[in-house]
Design a protein around this motif. Structure first.
Motif, PDB file in Angstrom:
ATOM      1  N   ALA A  55      -0.544   7.069   1.226  1.00 34.27           N
ATOM      2  CA  ALA A  55      -1.917   7.596   1.249  1.00 34.27           C
ATOM      3  C   ALA A  55      -2.909   6.500   1.635  1.00 34.27           C
ATOM      4  O   ALA A  55      -3.814   6.729   2.454  1.00 34.27           O
ATOM      5  N   GLU A  56      -2.732   5.303   1.078  1.00 32.98           N
ATOM      6  CA  GLU A  56      -3.633   4.186   1.399  1.00 32.98           C
ATOM      7  C   GLU A  56      -3.479   3.752   2.853  1.00 32.98           C
ATOM      8  O   GLU A  56      -4.463   3.465   3.529  1.00 32.98           O
ATOM      9  N   GLU A  57      -2.245   3.737   3.333  1.00 31.45           N
ATOM     10  CA  GLU A  57      -2.008   3.398   4.744  1.00 31.45           C
ATOM     11  C   GLU A  57      -2.642   4.434   5.662  1.00 31.45           C
ATOM     12  O   GLU A  57      -3.248   4.086   6.674  1.00 31.45           O
ATOM     13  N   CYS A  58      -2.508   5.698   5.296  1.00 32.99           N
ATOM     14  CA  CYS A  58      -3.088   6.763   6.109  1.00 32.99           C
ATOM     15  C   CYS A  58      -4.614   6.657   6.098  1.00 32.99           C
ATOM     16  O   CYS A  58      -5.247   6.784   7.149  1.00 32.99           O
ATOM     17  N   LEU A  59      -5.203   6.417   4.938  1.00 35.25           N
ATOM     18  CA  LEU A  59      -6.654   6.244   4.849  1.00 35.25           C
ATOM     19  C   LEU A  59      -7.111   5.148   5.803  1.00 35.25           C
ATOM     20  O   LEU A  59      -8.056   5.329   6.579  1.00 35.25           O
ATOM     21  N   GLU A  60      -6.408   4.033   5.787  1.00 34.54           N
ATOM     22  CA  GLU A  60      -6.753   2.912   6.665  1.00 34.54           C
ATOM     23  C   GLU A  60      -6.616   3.299   8.146  1.00 34.54           C
ATOM     24  O   GLU A  60      -7.479   2.981   8.960  1.00 34.54           O
TER      25      GLU A  60
ATOM     26  N   VAL B 141      -5.413  13.057   4.831  1.00 29.73           N
ATOM     27  CA  VAL B 141      -6.463  12.382   4.075  1.00 29.73           C
ATOM     28  C   VAL B 141      -7.775  13.109   4.356  1.00 29.73           C
ATOM     29  O   VAL B 141      -8.115  13.356   5.513  1.00 29.73           O
TER      30      VAL B 141
ATOM     31  N   ASP C 144     -15.484   9.499  -1.811  1.00 25.40           N
ATOM     32  CA  ASP C 144     -14.171   9.586  -2.429  1.00 25.40           C
ATOM     33  C   ASP C 144     -13.228  10.146  -1.367  1.00 25.40           C
ATOM     34  O   ASP C 144     -13.676  10.603  -0.318  1.00 25.40           O
ATOM     35  N   TYR C 145     -11.939  10.076  -1.650  1.00 25.45           N
ATOM     36  CA  TYR C 145     -10.976  10.675  -0.722  1.00 25.45           C
ATOM     37  C   TYR C 145      -9.843  11.322  -1.492  1.00 25.45           C
ATOM     38  O   TYR C 145      -9.594  10.987  -2.654  1.00 25.45           O
TER      39      TYR C 145
ATOM     40  N   PRO D 170       0.815  -1.212   0.000  1.00 24.56           N
ATOM     41  CA  PRO D 170       0.000   0.000   0.000  1.00 24.56           C
ATOM     42  C   PRO D 170       0.854   1.270   0.000  1.00 24.56           C
ATOM     43  O   PRO D 170       1.955   1.288   0.552  1.00 24.56           O
ATOM     44  N   THR D 171       0.338   2.316  -0.619  1.00 27.59           N
ATOM     45  CA  THR D 171       1.024   3.604  -0.632  1.00 27.59           C
ATOM     46  C   THR D 171       0.854   4.274   0.731  1.00 27.59           C
ATOM     47  O   THR D 171       0.033   3.844   1.543  1.00 27.59           O
TER      48      THR D 171
END
Length: 156
Positions: free
Chosen positions: A5-10, A80, A90-91, A2-3
């Motif tokens: 950004a994806e890690e932060c979203l999670e 995020v 969306d994010y 994961p990027t």
């Protein structure tokens, strides 16, 4: 893998990173066609000229976010912004501006590095024009929008 950004979203969705949640609403004049910025405002209306605005009547502005979020925005990290109407979402992810915003009227996410009193994210991967168009269609109907702004400090 994961990027960031994806890690932060999670992390924001799991509640392990500083975040603030509030509501705003859509408006029939929302076009969301700006390719450089995205704005959420406390104004009760939107004109067609405000092509970066995605929501109005916000409960909070940038300087009114939770203290831990404002503090996290001053250090290097990932921001995020999650936008959800319930049936569409969306994010947007960007970098912290490394300064706490003070605006009591609006929140701005930028694809550039420009920072002012309303900036909560710079070098964002999306602008208003890049948002899921189903979300924008919902917002044009004036529906309520749930906004989550989360910050994930960079590991050093």
């Amino acid at each position: 893998m994961p990027t960031e950004a994806e890690e932060c979203l999670e992390n924001v969705l799991r509640g392990v990173s500083p975040a603030d949640v509030f509501t705003a609403r859509g408006h029939p004049n929302i076009t969301a066609t700006n390719r450089k910025t995205l704005e959420i405002t406390k104004d009760p209306y939107v004109t067609r000229r405000g092509d970066c605005i995605v929501a109005c009547c916000a409960e909070k502005a940038a300087g009114e976010l939770r203290r831990d979020v404002l503090q996290a925005l001053t250090a290097p990290g990932v921001v995020v912004v999650i936008l959800s109407t319930g049936s569409a979402w969306d994010y947007i992810a960007g970098e912290t501006p490394r300064v706490a915003p003070t605006s009591t009227w609006r929140i701005v996410v930028r694809t550039s590095t420009y920072v002012d009193e309303s900036t909560v994210a710079i070098r964002a991967g999306k602008s208003a024009a890049d948002l899921d168009r189903r979300l924008i269609q919902e917002l044009r109907r004036g529906v309520h929008l749930r906004v989550v702004i989360g910050v994930c400090p960079l590991s050093v």
